[in-house]
Design a protein around this motif. Structure first.
Motif, mmCIF file in Angstrom:
data_model
loop_
_atom_site.group_PDB
_atom_site.id
_atom_site.type_symbol
_atom_site.label_atom_id
_atom_site.label_comp_id
_atom_site.label_asym_id
_atom_site.label_seq_id
_atom_site.Cartn_x
_atom_site.Cartn_y
_atom_site.Cartn_z
ATOM 1 N N LEU A 128 -5.930 7.065 -8.571
ATOM 2 C CA LEU A 128 -7.310 6.976 -8.082
ATOM 3 C C LEU A 128 -7.764 5.515 -8.011
ATOM 4 O O LEU A 128 -8.458 5.122 -7.066
ATOM 5 N N LEU A 129 -7.352 4.715 -8.975
ATOM 6 C CA LEU A 129 -7.669 3.281 -8.932
ATOM 7 C C LEU A 129 -6.946 2.593 -7.773
ATOM 8 O O LEU A 129 -7.507 1.712 -7.121
ATOM 9 N N GLU A 130 -5.702 3.006 -7.492
ATOM 10 C CA GLU A 130 -4.972 2.467 -6.338
ATOM 11 C C GLU A 130 -5.701 2.828 -5.044
ATOM 12 O O GLU A 130 -5.854 1.994 -4.148
ATOM 13 N N ILE A 131 -6.154 4.072 -4.937
ATOM 14 C CA ILE A 131 -6.893 4.518 -3.754
ATOM 15 C C ILE A 131 -8.177 3.702 -3.602
ATOM 16 O O ILE A 131 -8.513 3.251 -2.508
ATOM 17 N N CYS A 132 -8.869 3.488 -4.695
ATOM 18 C CA CYS A 132 -10.105 2.701 -4.675
ATOM 19 C C CYS A 132 -9.828 1.274 -4.192
ATOM 20 O O CYS A 132 -10.547 0.737 -3.342
ATOM 21 N N GLY A 133 -8.781 0.672 -4.706
ATOM 22 C CA GLY A 133 -8.406 -0.675 -4.278
ATOM 23 C C GLY A 133 -8.018 -0.720 -2.807
ATOM 24 O O GLY A 133 -8.383 -1.658 -2.086
ATOM 25 N N ALA A 134 -7.285 0.292 -2.349
ATOM 26 C CA ALA A 134 -6.875 0.347 -0.949
ATOM 27 C C ALA A 134 -8.083 0.521 -0.029
ATOM 28 O O ALA A 134 -8.142 -0.088 1.049
ATOM 29 N N LEU A 135 -9.052 1.326 -0.460
ATOM 30 C CA LEU A 135 -10.261 1.510 0.336
ATOM 31 C C LEU A 135 -11.058 0.201 0.401
ATOM 32 O O LEU A 135 -11.576 -0.171 1.464
ATOM 33 N N THR B 142 -10.505 -6.087 4.974
ATOM 34 C CA THR B 142 -9.526 -6.678 5.897
ATOM 35 C C THR B 142 -9.107 -5.775 7.045
ATOM 36 O O THR B 142 -8.445 -6.233 7.970
ATOM 37 N N GLY B 143 -9.404 -4.477 6.955
ATOM 38 C CA GLY B 143 -8.939 -3.542 7.977
ATOM 39 C C GLY B 143 -7.539 -3.015 7.713
ATOM 40 O O GLY B 143 -7.010 -2.224 8.493
ATOM 41 N N GLU B 144 -6.919 -3.453 6.612
ATOM 42 C CA GLU B 144 -5.562 -3.009 6.272
ATOM 43 C C GLU B 144 -5.584 -1.534 5.881
ATOM 44 O O GLU B 144 -6.342 -1.116 5.016
ATOM 45 N N THR B 145 -4.737 -0.740 6.547
ATOM 46 C CA THR B 145 -4.600 0.664 6.194
ATOM 47 C C THR B 145 -3.540 0.807 5.104
ATOM 48 O O THR B 145 -2.753 -0.119 4.862
ATOM 49 N N TRP B 146 -3.499 1.959 4.463
ATOM 50 C CA TRP B 146 -2.603 2.159 3.332
ATOM 51 C C TRP B 146 -2.184 3.623 3.284
ATOM 52 O O TRP B 146 -2.991 4.505 3.543
ATOM 53 N N SER B 147 -0.932 3.873 2.971
ATOM 54 C CA SER B 147 -0.433 5.243 2.798
ATOM 55 C C SER B 147 0.227 5.370 1.439
ATOM 56 O O SER B 147 0.984 4.490 1.023
ATOM 57 N N ILE B 148 -0.051 6.472 0.776
ATOM 58 C CA ILE B 148 0.559 6.794 -0.511
ATOM 59 C C ILE B 148 1.330 8.090 -0.323
ATOM 60 O O ILE B 148 0.765 9.092 0.121
ATOM 61 N N PHE B 149 2.610 8.077 -0.638
ATOM 62 C CA PHE B 149 3.450 9.266 -0.505
ATOM 63 C C PHE B 149 3.398 10.024 -1.824
ATOM 64 O O PHE B 149 4.258 9.883 -2.684
ATOM 65 N N ILE B 150 2.370 10.824 -1.942
ATOM 66 C CA ILE B 150 1.993 11.412 -3.219
ATOM 67 C C ILE B 150 3.050 12.380 -3.767
ATOM 68 O O ILE B 150 3.258 12.452 -4.972
ATOM 69 N N ASN B 151 3.724 13.139 -2.907
ATOM 70 C CA ASN B 151 4.704 14.089 -3.432
ATOM 71 C C ASN B 151 6.034 13.414 -3.773
ATOM 72 O O ASN B 151 6.921 14.048 -4.325
ATOM 73 N N LYS B 152 6.163 12.133 -3.472
ATOM 74 C CA LYS B 152 7.371 11.389 -3.846
ATOM 75 C C LYS B 152 7.200 10.712 -5.202
ATOM 76 O O LYS B 152 8.107 10.065 -5.698
ATOM 77 N N MET B 153 6.022 10.871 -5.784
ATOM 78 C CA MET B 153 5.746 10.299 -7.099
ATOM 79 C C MET B 153 5.969 11.387 -8.144
ATOM 80 O O MET B 153 6.233 12.529 -7.819
ATOM 81 N N SER B 154 5.825 11.039 -9.378
ATOM 82 C CA SER B 154 6.143 11.990 -10.458
ATOM 83 C C SER B 154 4.957 12.886 -10.831
ATOM 84 O O SER B 154 4.817 13.280 -11.973
ATOM 85 N N PHE B 155 4.109 13.216 -9.859
ATOM 86 C CA PHE B 155 2.974 14.097 -10.124
ATOM 87 C C PHE B 155 3.398 15.556 -10.040
ATOM 88 O O PHE B 155 4.100 15.948 -9.115
ATOM 89 N N VAL B 156 2.942 16.343 -10.982
ATOM 90 C CA VAL B 156 3.143 17.787 -10.884
ATOM 91 C C VAL B 156 2.042 18.338 -9.980
ATOM 92 O O VAL B 156 1.048 17.656 -9.685
ATOM 93 N N LEU B 157 2.200 19.554 -9.538
ATOM 94 C CA LEU B 157 1.245 20.173 -8.623
ATOM 95 C C LEU B 157 -0.189 20.109 -9.151
ATOM 96 O O LEU B 157 -1.124 19.808 -8.410
#
Length: 124
Positions: free
Chosen positions: A15-22, A28-43
């Motif tokens: 959530l902090l990463e998302i906040c920083g990316a936003l 700057t207009g820089e977009t960002w993608s997080i591949f959430i299911n490739k991380m160690s998060f459980v459902l």
């Protein structure tokens, strides 16, 4: 007790990463993608992130493709949930994207060129 106190450290970190990316997107207009299911998060953790961010009113679907995809606006403008499917409609990738809209959903120039040729033929 606030929502933040109930978050696991991994959920809080993303959530902090998302906040920083936003913030970067705004600055700057820089977009960002997080591949959430490739991380160690459980459902349950992925669902906790979605619950925290909420759901907006816009849904984009890419149906006429070898690999279908859909994006749903979160409850926070500029943050999108994305799910990409294989040819049998099984989810293969889950993303959180920060930007005006998901970049992959935008028209690719190759497709625009094909569309122009198609329009020119129809106009003849």
């Amino acid at each position: 007790m606030s929502k933040e106190m109930n978050q696991s450290p991994k959920v809080r970190a993303i959530l902090l990463e998302i906040c920083g990316a936003l913030q970067r997107f705004i600055d700057t207009g820089e977009t960002w993608s997080i591949f959430i299911n490739k991380m160690s998060f459980v459902l349950e953790e992925r669902q906790e992130i979605r619950d925290f961010l909420g759901t907006g009113h816009i849904k984009i679907e890419l149906l006429e493709s070898a690999e279908a995809a859909e994006w749903i606006e979160s409850g926070i403008a500029g943050i999108w949930y994305g799910v990409h499917y294989d040819q049998t409609k099984n989810p293969i990738l889950e993303t959180i994207e920060i930007g005006k809209f998901p970049q992959i959903a935008s028209s690719q120039m190759e497709d625009v060129h094909k569309g122009l040729k198609k329009l020119q033929i129809r106009l003849k």
